[in-house]
Design an enzyme around this catalytic site. Sequence first.
Site, PDB file in Angstrom:
ATOM      1  CE  LYS A  16       1.381 -36.193  50.902  1.00  0.00           C
ATOM      2  NZ  LYS A  16       0.402 -35.761  51.837  1.00  0.00           N
ATOM      3  CG  ASP A  38       3.590 -31.897  54.449  1.00  0.00           C
ATOM      4  OD1 ASP A  38       4.137 -30.945  54.399  1.00  0.00           O
ATOM      5  OD2 ASP A  38       3.205 -32.628  55.416  1.00  0.00           O
TER       6      ASP A  38
END
Length: 200
Positions: free
Chosen positions: A105, A123
Amino acid sequence: MFPNAECELTHSNEFELLVAVVLSAQATDALVNKVTPGLFAKYKAPEDYLAVSLEELQHDIKRIGLYRNKAKNIRKLSADLIEKHDGHVPSNYTDLVNLAGVGRKTANVVMSVAFGEPAIAVDTHVERVSKRLGICRWKDSVLEVEKTLMRKVPKEEWSDTHHRMIFFGRYHCKAKNPNCPECPLLEICREGQKRMKKRG
Ligand code: SF4
């Protein structure tokens, strides 16, 4: 709904962005933005994070959740940047993801926001919205969600889509109280229709 969605973490260069993303794990961008102006005024380069004691850095970020671990991670990350990249943030995904404490991420956010490369960072918002809308399966892992979105969204729209989904999840399709009655996607949303049925 959110055509101009963009990264909400305040930063003025790629190193600040990287630190801000590390700090934002399980914390809101708004909270991180309250701490980083003071932090970035004091710590400008990886060397600065290593020049103080761990306790001092922990103290400087203690308003943010998990600050003890985050301080340790930022110091490891800083040491890694100095050792492997002369103190600079690398501009390719593989080097980024191989840095201490940097996951998919974080690497995707930095690639997209700092270097303008197409990337989809998954996310909590992106994952929830993708699953509620039925773009992905409930049981999909974060990696599966990322791969499905990369397959279904044209590459040139990855970065914009990522930010728009974050805004949509943060301000409309919220975790606890999604605004289904006023959602333009209600007609095509399985979760929204289920929720509306429950309301009667
Ligand atoms: S209908 Fe509800 S659950 Fe579905 S996307 Fe809209 S706000 Fe989210």
